[in-house]
Design a protein around this motif. Structure first.
Motif, PDB file in Angstrom:
ATOM      1  N   VAL A  71      24.938 -16.797  -2.796  1.00  0.00           N
ATOM      2  CA  VAL A  71      23.818 -17.307  -2.692  1.00  0.00           C
ATOM      3  C   VAL A  71      24.031 -19.062  -2.598  1.00  0.00           C
ATOM      4  O   VAL A  71      22.962 -19.679  -1.782  1.00  0.00           O
ATOM      5  CB  VAL A  71      22.890 -16.949  -3.731  1.00  0.00           C
ATOM      6  CG1 VAL A  71      22.543 -15.257  -3.633  1.00  0.00           C
ATOM      7  CG2 VAL A  71      23.209 -17.150  -5.123  1.00  0.00           C
ATOM      8  N   ARG A  72      24.956 -19.340  -3.257  1.00  0.00           N
ATOM      9  CA  ARG A  72      25.084 -21.018  -3.162  1.00  0.00           C
ATOM     10  C   ARG A  72      25.326 -21.647  -1.427  1.00  0.00           C
ATOM     11  O   ARG A  72      25.268 -22.644  -1.461  1.00  0.00           O
ATOM     12  CB  ARG A  72      26.088 -21.242  -4.055  1.00  0.00           C
ATOM     13  CG  ARG A  72      25.915 -21.003  -5.564  1.00  0.00           C
ATOM     14  CD  ARG A  72      27.163 -21.285  -6.334  1.00  0.00           C
ATOM     15  NE  ARG A  72      28.123 -20.616  -6.016  1.00  0.00           N
ATOM     16  CZ  ARG A  72      29.502 -20.311  -6.458  1.00  0.00           C
ATOM     17  NH1 ARG A  72      29.757 -21.099  -7.662  1.00  0.00           N
ATOM     18  NH2 ARG A  72      30.279 -19.667  -6.024  1.00  0.00           N
TER      19      ARG A  72
ATOM     20  N   LEU B 187      16.623 -20.138   4.488  1.00  0.00           N
ATOM     21  CA  LEU B 187      16.589 -19.056   5.231  1.00  0.00           C
ATOM     22  C   LEU B 187      15.245 -18.523   5.485  1.00  0.00           C
ATOM     23  O   LEU B 187      14.727 -17.674   6.314  1.00  0.00           O
ATOM     24  CB  LEU B 187      17.460 -17.749   4.529  1.00  0.00           C
ATOM     25  CG  LEU B 187      18.806 -17.859   4.611  1.00  0.00           C
ATOM     26  CD1 LEU B 187      19.612 -17.120   4.079  1.00  0.00           C
ATOM     27  CD2 LEU B 187      19.303 -18.044   6.074  1.00  0.00           C
ATOM     28  N   TRP B 188      14.348 -19.005   4.837  1.00  0.00           N
ATOM     29  CA  TRP B 188      12.720 -18.629   4.918  1.00  0.00           C
ATOM     30  C   TRP B 188      12.303 -19.131   6.266  1.00  0.00           C
ATOM     31  O   TRP B 188      11.543 -18.342   7.194  1.00  0.00           O
ATOM     32  CB  TRP B 188      11.826 -18.954   3.763  1.00  0.00           C
ATOM     33  CG  TRP B 188      10.644 -18.160   3.653  1.00  0.00           C
ATOM     34  CD1 TRP B 188      10.163 -17.153   4.520  1.00  0.00           C
ATOM     35  CD2 TRP B 188       9.940 -18.163   2.574  1.00  0.00           C
ATOM     36  NE1 TRP B 188       8.955 -16.695   3.849  1.00  0.00           N
ATOM     37  CE2 TRP B 188       8.997 -17.113   2.586  1.00  0.00           C
ATOM     38  CE3 TRP B 188       9.897 -18.692   1.275  1.00  0.00           C
ATOM     39  CZ2 TRP B 188       7.947 -16.976   1.744  1.00  0.00           C
ATOM     40  CZ3 TRP B 188       8.909 -18.460   0.362  1.00  0.00           C
ATOM     41  CH2 TRP B 188       8.077 -17.497   0.459  1.00  0.00           C
ATOM     42  N   LYS B 189      12.882 -20.113   6.950  1.00  0.00           N
ATOM     43  CA  LYS B 189      12.451 -20.647   8.421  1.00  0.00           C
ATOM     44  C   LYS B 189      13.312 -19.921   9.296  1.00  0.00           C
ATOM     45  O   LYS B 189      12.675 -19.891  10.475  1.00  0.00           O
ATOM     46  CB  LYS B 189      12.967 -22.217   8.258  1.00  0.00           C
ATOM     47  CG  LYS B 189      11.795 -23.178   7.459  1.00  0.00           C
ATOM     48  CD  LYS B 189      12.210 -24.706   7.439  1.00  0.00           C
ATOM     49  CE  LYS B 189      11.452 -25.519   6.645  1.00  0.00           C
ATOM     50  NZ  LYS B 189      11.787 -27.026   6.636  1.00  0.00           N
TER      51      LYS B 189
ATOM     52  N   THR C  71      12.263 -11.210   7.082  1.00  0.00           N
ATOM     53  CA  THR C  71      13.345 -10.627   6.255  1.00  0.00           C
ATOM     54  C   THR C  71      12.892 -11.400   4.823  1.00  0.00           C
ATOM     55  O   THR C  71      12.950 -10.673   3.795  1.00  0.00           O
ATOM     56  CB  THR C  71      14.604 -10.808   6.647  1.00  0.00           C
ATOM     57  OG1 THR C  71      14.771 -10.193   7.903  1.00  0.00           O
ATOM     58  CG2 THR C  71      15.472 -10.223   5.540  1.00  0.00           C
ATOM     59  N   VAL C  72      12.719 -12.872   4.644  1.00  0.00           N
ATOM     60  CA  VAL C  72      12.861 -13.281   3.528  1.00  0.00           C
ATOM     61  C   VAL C  72      11.469 -13.199   3.017  1.00  0.00           C
ATOM     62  O   VAL C  72      11.156 -12.991   1.642  1.00  0.00           O
ATOM     63  CB  VAL C  72      13.036 -14.876   3.693  1.00  0.00           C
ATOM     64  CG1 VAL C  72      12.862 -15.552   2.331  1.00  0.00           C
ATOM     65  CG2 VAL C  72      14.245 -15.099   4.219  1.00  0.00           C
TER      66      VAL C  72
ATOM     67  N   MET D 255      17.837 -16.491  -7.598  1.00  0.00           N
ATOM     68  CA  MET D 255      18.513 -15.949  -6.444  1.00  0.00           C
ATOM     69  C   MET D 255      17.507 -16.378  -5.166  1.00  0.00           C
ATOM     70  O   MET D 255      17.922 -16.719  -4.224  1.00  0.00           O
ATOM     71  CB  MET D 255      18.381 -14.252  -6.496  1.00  0.00           C
ATOM     72  CG  MET D 255      18.679 -13.538  -5.272  1.00  0.00           C
ATOM     73  SD  MET D 255      18.120 -11.961  -5.320  1.00  0.00           S
ATOM     74  CE  MET D 255      16.379 -11.889  -5.439  1.00  0.00           C
ATOM     75  N   PHE D 256      16.214 -15.919  -5.344  1.00  0.00           N
ATOM     76  CA  PHE D 256      15.405 -16.415  -4.313  1.00  0.00           C
ATOM     77  C   PHE D 256      15.285 -17.676  -3.800  1.00  0.00           C
ATOM     78  O   PHE D 256      15.256 -17.913  -2.485  1.00  0.00           O
ATOM     79  CB  PHE D 256      13.840 -15.720  -4.655  1.00  0.00           C
ATOM     80  CG  PHE D 256      12.663 -15.785  -3.542  1.00  0.00           C
ATOM     81  CD1 PHE D 256      13.105 -15.043  -2.247  1.00  0.00           C
ATOM     82  CD2 PHE D 256      11.979 -16.977  -3.300  1.00  0.00           C
ATOM     83  CE1 PHE D 256      11.983 -15.241  -1.312  1.00  0.00           C
ATOM     84  CE2 PHE D 256      11.092 -17.097  -2.144  1.00  0.00           C
ATOM     85  CZ  PHE D 256      11.172 -16.186  -0.960  1.00  0.00           C
ATOM     86  N   PHE D 257      15.215 -18.523  -4.622  1.00  0.00           N
ATOM     87  CA  PHE D 257      15.124 -19.993  -4.431  1.00  0.00           C
ATOM     88  C   PHE D 257      16.270 -20.524  -3.530  1.00  0.00           C
ATOM     89  O   PHE D 257      16.463 -21.304  -2.554  1.00  0.00           O
ATOM     90  CB  PHE D 257      14.757 -21.041  -5.517  1.00  0.00           C
ATOM     91  CG  PHE D 257      13.345 -20.824  -6.093  1.00  0.00           C
ATOM     92  CD1 PHE D 257      12.224 -20.382  -5.186  1.00  0.00           C
ATOM     93  CD2 PHE D 257      13.057 -21.027  -7.459  1.00  0.00           C
ATOM     94  CE1 PHE D 257      10.961 -20.508  -5.666  1.00  0.00           C
ATOM     95  CE2 PHE D 257      11.893 -20.842  -7.823  1.00  0.00           C
ATOM     96  CZ  PHE D 257      10.870 -20.475  -7.032  1.00  0.00           C
ATOM     97  N   LEU D 258      17.444 -19.999  -4.123  1.00  0.00           N
ATOM     98  CA  LEU D 258      18.994 -20.322  -3.444  1.00  0.00           C
ATOM     99  C   LEU D 258      18.821 -19.901  -2.054  1.00  0.00           C
ATOM    100  O   LEU D 258      19.602 -20.606  -1.113  1.00  0.00           O
ATOM    101  CB  LEU D 258      19.972 -19.797  -4.478  1.00  0.00           C
ATOM    102  CG  LEU D 258      20.235 -20.714  -5.629  1.00  0.00           C
ATOM    103  CD1 LEU D 258      21.436 -19.830  -6.502  1.00  0.00           C
ATOM    104  CD2 LEU D 258      20.813 -22.160  -5.210  1.00  0.00           C
ATOM    105  N   VAL D 259      18.226 -18.717  -1.867  1.00  0.00           N
ATOM    106  CA  VAL D 259      18.294 -18.113  -0.393  1.00  0.00           C
ATOM    107  C   VAL D 259      17.175 -18.536   0.384  1.00  0.00           C
ATOM    108  O   VAL D 259      17.627 -19.029   1.564  1.00  0.00           O
ATOM    109  CB  VAL D 259      17.788 -16.655  -0.635  1.00  0.00           C
ATOM    110  CG1 VAL D 259      17.495 -15.870   0.512  1.00  0.00           C
ATOM    111  CG2 VAL D 259      19.102 -15.668  -1.047  1.00  0.00           C
ATOM    112  N   ALA D 260      16.051 -18.811   0.040  1.00  0.00           N
ATOM    113  CA  ALA D 260      15.099 -19.135   0.823  1.00  0.00           C
ATOM    114  C   ALA D 260      14.929 -20.474   1.007  1.00  0.00           C
ATOM    115  O   ALA D 260      14.404 -21.108   2.132  1.00  0.00           O
ATOM    116  CB  ALA D 260      13.826 -18.379   0.342  1.00  0.00           C
ATOM    117  N   PHE D 261      14.948 -21.567  -0.051  1.00  0.00           N
ATOM    118  CA  PHE D 261      14.417 -22.899  -0.058  1.00  0.00           C
ATOM    119  C   PHE D 261      15.938 -23.777   0.395  1.00  0.00           C
ATOM    120  O   PHE D 261      16.939 -23.393   0.321  1.00  0.00           O
ATOM    121  CB  PHE D 261      13.938 -23.247  -1.294  1.00  0.00           C
ATOM    122  CG  PHE D 261      12.537 -22.632  -1.562  1.00  0.00           C
ATOM    123  CD1 PHE D 261      12.017 -21.644  -0.861  1.00  0.00           C
ATOM    124  CD2 PHE D 261      11.811 -23.294  -2.547  1.00  0.00           C
ATOM    125  CE1 PHE D 261      10.957 -21.270  -0.894  1.00  0.00           C
ATOM    126  CE2 PHE D 261      10.469 -22.733  -2.712  1.00  0.00           C
ATOM    127  CZ  PHE D 261      10.054 -21.710  -1.971  1.00  0.00           C
TER     128      PHE D 261
END
Length: 634
Positions: free
Chosen positions: A374-375, A380-382, A387-388, A451-457
């Motif tokens: 995840v690092r 990825l939200w954009k 999916t996100v 997890m979510f912030f590392l993936v999405a932001f």
């Protein structure tokens, strides 16, 4: 015979055969066949649900051998399970047709997943513990095959062996519990013609069984059953196989964590709750404390993991702890069998959002060439908005943020733990389940949003993240269904409780106690956003902290099992037995060769010449007389 109930598990069994045979030539048909067979299971489950509602439980049993029967038993508890397993299993299979679409061995994959689903469905509706155990072992075998599906990867092959061996420990103890119960019940006049291990007999006559067997002995049996459940449902300390099992395909992870395998252990305890309740108090107390401790223990480990799938794996272990603890809380009579309703409701809710999270993770991994750290994601939200967003729905449900379904299921368990504490006289032991689970609620928020912030932001932290794209929209249709249930299933909370056990009370704690999980949600989101919603986390050196190192090494439990127990205890014992066996085999060989030589000599004596026979006869008689004379003189 109500054939639809039998077809619940027979349908995917047929799908297993057809998926493989047809798939040998037509690979793409294997996924369609497997999905169709599980879709039929869902249909048959619904028809059986209607029958159970109209006429009560279905119990059909056929004599098998000696005093063991096989058959089906479908009541409200088991019908909830088969509906969940078949529905979630169908969603996962439909998504897997895309995820595994280019795998050259996808026909083998879908055959194995159909068999896996059949094993789980057969386990749920089995009417006898022996029949139950056979399906239980089939589920274990399929998990081994599927975790190691990509066997050419050393980590996958190793993880499959680890899962198989660790769960066998629990299975052996489960089998010992069955044997102990059987030996005490065989010949019991109170059976009235029932098989000693008949599930409906055991749960409907738990008081008589306890009186005959003895509460302490039945408590030991229950703890052995709990050990079996701990192996399958990855409870401490038999949880170690779950994180490594992430080496299999992500859809396998979804199937294991949401619909099959790990829920089997929780179901076992729920199915035999009356036996646990009728035995010595330590049985259900063990269930409550083990589950609650596992919830907080796995939550701590989830904080330091960077592998996306392993974070979800530790969340599964933690949430299974909540389910098991809820059932154990039924030891307090004011809650009673309602504890089963709490545990099963969270089990169903968890199946929805955990399948959603794993399959969104699968979409991320497909888009980023199986990158799991995840690092190295970010932003990825954009780039993958659909999916996100679906992952966000799964994340807020996992964190039990109102009004998601898990808010109703998990907070009810925490409130029940407080009721258990106050109703049992404010004892320290009875306080532990509430303490462990309320702190576990904070940990859940922390590892989930980390997890979510590392993936999405933030900005993409790798080239793969920069180039990631959503899969085709039609592929994600099963995820939309799961997201809808994750958000809205809380509407059916009271109806679900009443269906499992009429008039189930919904415990309520004082407002200041109920406010603690809500406060933890706010604290957890603020802390994780501060650290991981920005780039601040890069400037913190957690790895320098000695406590962090202990947690990162999983409290050295894997080291204990592998480096000490396996290598320094089991291997020397195995070597000693091997040496003994070699010497024993050598002795056996010497005796065998000597016997062969004696036989060869005796065959040569048999030459067919009468005078030679006469010489041997006279010589033998003479020797006998000489021996007798010597003995007389002595």
């Amino acid at each position: 015979m109500f054939i639809y109930a039998w077809l619940i598990f027979i349908s995917p069994l047929v799908g297993f055969v057809l998926s493989y045979l047809v798939g040998i030539k037509y690979r793409n048909w294997s996924g369609i066949i497997a999905s169709t067979s599980i879709g039929l299971s869902l249909l048959f489950s619904y028809l059986t649900y209607l029958q159970v509602n109209a006429s009560g439980p279905i119990h059909e049993s056929v004599h098998w051998f000696y005093s063991i029967n096989y058959g089906i038993y479908v009541d409200h508890l088991s019908i909830v399970m088969v509906l969940m397993v078949s529905f979630v299993g169908l969603m996962i299979h439909l998504y897997a047709m895309h995820y595994m679409g280019k795998d050259p061995n996808r026909h083998i994959y879908f055959a194995e997943t159909a068999l896996f689903t059949a094993g789980m469905l057969g386990l749920v509706i089995s009417s006898n513990l022996v029949f139950f155990f056979l399906f239980w072992e089939l589920v274990g075998l399929c998990s081994y095959l599927l975790i190691g599906f990509w066997f050419f990867k050393p980590n996958a092959a190793s993880a499959a062996k680890k899962a198989f061996i660790v769960t066998r420990v629990g299975d052996l103890l489960f089998l010992a519990g069955m044997a102990l119960l059987y030996t005490h019940l065989i010949g019991f006049t109170g059976l009235n013609g029932s098989s000693p291990l008949s599930i409906p007999y055991l749960i409907n006559n738990a008081g008589a069984v306890a009186a005959h067997v003895g509460k302490v002995t039945l408590g030991i049996v229950s703890v052995l059953f709990l050990a079996g459940a701990a192996g399958k449902s990855s409870q401490f300390p038999l949880h170690v196989w779950i994180p490594d099992a992430m080496e299999g395909p992500t859809t396998v992870s979804a199937l294991i964590h949401a619909a099959t395998m790990v829920t089997a252990g929780v179901y076992l305890v729920a199915r035999l709750f009356q036996i646990f309740q009728a035995s010595a108090p330590f049985a259900l107390e063990s269930v409550a404390i083990l589950g609650a401790f596992t919830a907080i223990f796995a939550g701590i480990l989830g904080l330091v993991v960077n592998d996306l799938k392993r974070i979800l794996a530790y969340s599964t272990i933690s949430q299974l702890g909540y389910m098991l603890a809820a059932i154990g809380l039924g030891g307090y009579l004011a809650i009673g069998i309602s504890g089963v309703a709490y545990g099963m409701y969270h089990l169903v809710v968890h199946a929805m959002f955990k399948a959603l999270l794993f399959m969104t993770a699968g979409s991320l991994l497909l888009a980023m060439m199986e990158l799991r750290d995840v690092r190295r994601m970010g932003g990825l939200w954009k780039r993958m908005p659909v999916t996100v967003t679906l992952m966000f729905i799964g994340s807020i449900t996992l964190a039990a943020i109102p009004p998601t379904a898990a808010y109703f299921s998990k907070d009810a368990i925490i409130d029940a733990a407080w009721t258990y504490f106050t109703g049992s006289g404010y004892g320290f032991i009875s306080f532990l389940p509430w303490l462990f689970m309320v702190v576990g609620a904070l940990l859940t928020v922390l590892y989930t949003f980390r997890m979510f912030f590392l993936v999405a932001f933030g900005k993409p932290r790798s080239k793969l993240a920069e180039e990631a794209k959503d899969p085709p929209l039609h592929v994600q249709i099963p995820l939309f269904f799961l997201a809808a249930f994750s958000l809205g299933f809380g509407i059916w909370q009271s109806h679900f409780y009443d269906y499992i056990h009429p008039s189930t009370p919904i415990p309520s704690a004082p407002i200041y106690i109920e406010a603690i999980p809500w406060a933890f949600i706010v604290i957890g989101i603020v802390v994780t956003y501060y650290l991981y919603g920005t780039e601040r986390w890069k400037h913190f050196h957690f790895s320098d902290n000695p406590l962090y190192k202990v947690v990162k090494n999983k409290f050295y439990i894997d080291y204990l099992f592998t480096n000490i127990i396996a290598e320094r205890v089991i291997l020397p014992i195995s070597a000693a037995f091997s040496t003994f066996e070699e010497h024993y085999n050598t002795s056996v060989d010497v005796v065998g060769h000597g016997t062969m030589k004696l036989g060869t000599f005796m065959r040569r004596i048999q030459d067919g010449i009468i005078r030679n026979y006469f010489v041997v006869l006279i010589s033998g008689i003479s020797i006998i007389f000489i021996i007798m004379e010597i003995l007389r003189l002595i």
